[in-house]
Scaffold this active site. Structure first.
Site, PDB file in Angstrom:
ATOM      1  CG  HIS A  81       0.709 -23.686 -15.699  1.00  0.00           C
ATOM      2  ND1 HIS A  81       0.070 -22.748 -16.194  1.00  0.00           N
ATOM      3  CD2 HIS A  81       0.154 -24.107 -15.213  1.00  0.00           C
ATOM      4  CE1 HIS A  81      -1.198 -22.920 -16.107  1.00  0.00           C
ATOM      5  NE2 HIS A  81      -0.976 -23.832 -15.417  1.00  0.00           N
TER       6      HIS A  81
HETATM    7  C1  T46 Z   1      -3.872 -24.404 -15.901  1.00  0.00           C
HETATM    8  C2  T46 Z   1      -4.517 -24.044 -17.565  1.00  0.00           C
HETATM    9  C3  T46 Z   1      -5.274 -25.340 -18.561  1.00  0.00           C
HETATM   10  C4  T46 Z   1      -7.800 -17.907  -9.626  1.00  0.00           C
HETATM   11  O1  T46 Z   1      -7.470 -16.537  -9.183  1.00  0.00           O
HETATM   12  N1  T46 Z   1      -7.706 -18.817  -9.869  1.00  0.00           N
HETATM   13  C5  T46 Z   1      -8.171 -19.901 -10.517  1.00  0.00           C
HETATM   14  O2  T46 Z   1      -8.930 -20.972 -10.305  1.00  0.00           O
HETATM   15  C6  T46 Z   1      -7.625 -19.833 -11.401  1.00  0.00           C
HETATM   16  C7  T46 Z   1      -7.480 -21.252 -12.648  1.00  0.00           C
HETATM   17  C8  T46 Z   1      -6.346 -18.882 -11.848  1.00  0.00           C
HETATM   18  N2  T46 Z   1      -6.815 -18.120 -11.049  1.00  0.00           N
HETATM   19  C9  T46 Z   1      -6.079 -16.500 -11.600  1.00  0.00           C
HETATM   20  C10 T46 Z   1      -4.301 -16.388 -11.249  1.00  0.00           C
HETATM   21  C11 T46 Z   1      -4.047 -15.220 -12.291  1.00  0.00           C
HETATM   22  O3  T46 Z   1      -4.052 -14.276 -11.894  1.00  0.00           O
HETATM   23  O4  T46 Z   1      -6.255 -15.908 -12.537  1.00  0.00           O
HETATM   24  C12 T46 Z   1      -5.676 -15.224 -13.289  1.00  0.00           C
HETATM   25  C13 T46 Z   1      -5.297 -16.434 -14.630  1.00  0.00           C
HETATM   26  O5  T46 Z   1      -4.714 -17.504 -14.347  1.00  0.00           O
HETATM   27  P1  T46 Z   1      -3.232 -18.158 -15.448  1.00  0.00           P
HETATM   28  O6  T46 Z   1      -2.980 -17.453 -15.533  1.00  0.00           O
HETATM   29  O7  T46 Z   1      -2.638 -19.663 -14.871  1.00  0.00           O
HETATM   30  O8  T46 Z   1      -3.968 -18.689 -16.856  1.00  0.00           O
HETATM   31  P2  T46 Z   1      -3.742 -19.599 -17.659  1.00  0.00           P
HETATM   32  O9  T46 Z   1      -4.627 -19.972 -18.593  1.00  0.00           O
HETATM   33  O10 T46 Z   1      -2.304 -19.437 -18.342  1.00  0.00           O
HETATM   34  O11 T46 Z   1      -3.533 -21.515 -16.695  1.00  0.00           O
HETATM   35  C14 T46 Z   1      -5.225 -22.155 -16.765  1.00  0.00           C
HETATM   36  C15 T46 Z   1      -5.524 -22.372 -15.169  1.00  0.00           C
HETATM   37  O12 T46 Z   1      -4.463 -21.360 -14.299  1.00  0.00           O
HETATM   38  C16 T46 Z   1      -3.732 -23.357 -15.060  1.00  0.00           C
HETATM   39  O13 T46 Z   1      -3.968 -24.278 -13.675  1.00  0.00           O
HETATM   40  O14 T46 Z   1      -3.707 -25.206 -15.879  1.00  0.00           O
HETATM   41  O15 T46 Z   1      -5.784 -22.782 -17.372  1.00  0.00           O
END
Ligand code: T46
Length: 132
Positions: free
Chosen positions: A49
């Site tokens: 993303h």
């Molecule tokens: C990024 C990279 C480096 C939350 O509820 N609160 C939060 O602050 C974050 C970061 C995530 N979430 C929830 C959203 C999803 O249901 O945690 C779950 C996993 O998040 P995501 O699939 O977006 O995780 P990554 O590892 O793909 O990305 C993360 C960050 O979301 C993103 O901002 O830049 O790490």
């Protein structure tokens, strides 16, 4: 596209090391949120993303992982494997994380609270937005 690595000063003494992170001093923004990613399974890629406005600094405080950064024109990769190095992830940079070591703890400092509306999770949409 430049890969922007921040070098944190290692403090400490013969007992061991310490790094201090202070908003708007060695991090180029005010920090509103800290999260960390750990226990990532082998061969998993995360991210996929870009953020519309959010700026972040990622620090591998244990272990290692790789980042792919893509500004819509150029893709670059970098290895994070030291707790004294931070990767600046600006807004509108598509990013993916991969090759997580089993002991990887990836800490991320962000300049705003979590907001799913700030994510662009579709690569074609990202290219459209970034190329105007
Ligand atoms: C990024 C990279 C480096 C939350 O509820 N609160 C939060 O602050 C974050 C970061 C995530 N979430 C929830 C959203 C999803 O249901 O945690 C779950 C996993 O998040 P995501 O699939 O977006 O995780 P990554 O590892 O793909 O990305 C993360 C960050 O979301 C993103 O901002 O830049 O790490």
């Amino acid at each position: 596209m430049e890969i922007n690595i921040l070098a944190f000063k290692i403090l400490g003494d013969d007992r061991g090391s310490l790094i201090s992170i202070e908003q708007s001093k060695n991090i180029p923004f005010d920090i509103k949120r800290v999260y960390y990613i750990f226990g990532t399974k082998q061969n998993i890629r995360r991210g996929f993303h870009a953020h519309k406005k959010l700026k972040q600094v990622a620090v591998c405080i244990s272990g290692s992982c790789k980042f792919l950064l893509d500004n819509g024109e150029t893709k670059k990769t970098t290895l994070l494997n030291r707790p004294d190095k931070g990767l600046l992830i600006n807004d509108m940079i598509w990013h993916e994380m991969y090759n997580f070591s089993s002991d990887c703890v990836l800490m991320v400092l962000a300049d705003d609270f979590y907001d799913e509306n700030d994510y662009i999770r579709n690569y074609d949409e990202f290219l459209k937005v970034v190329n105007g």
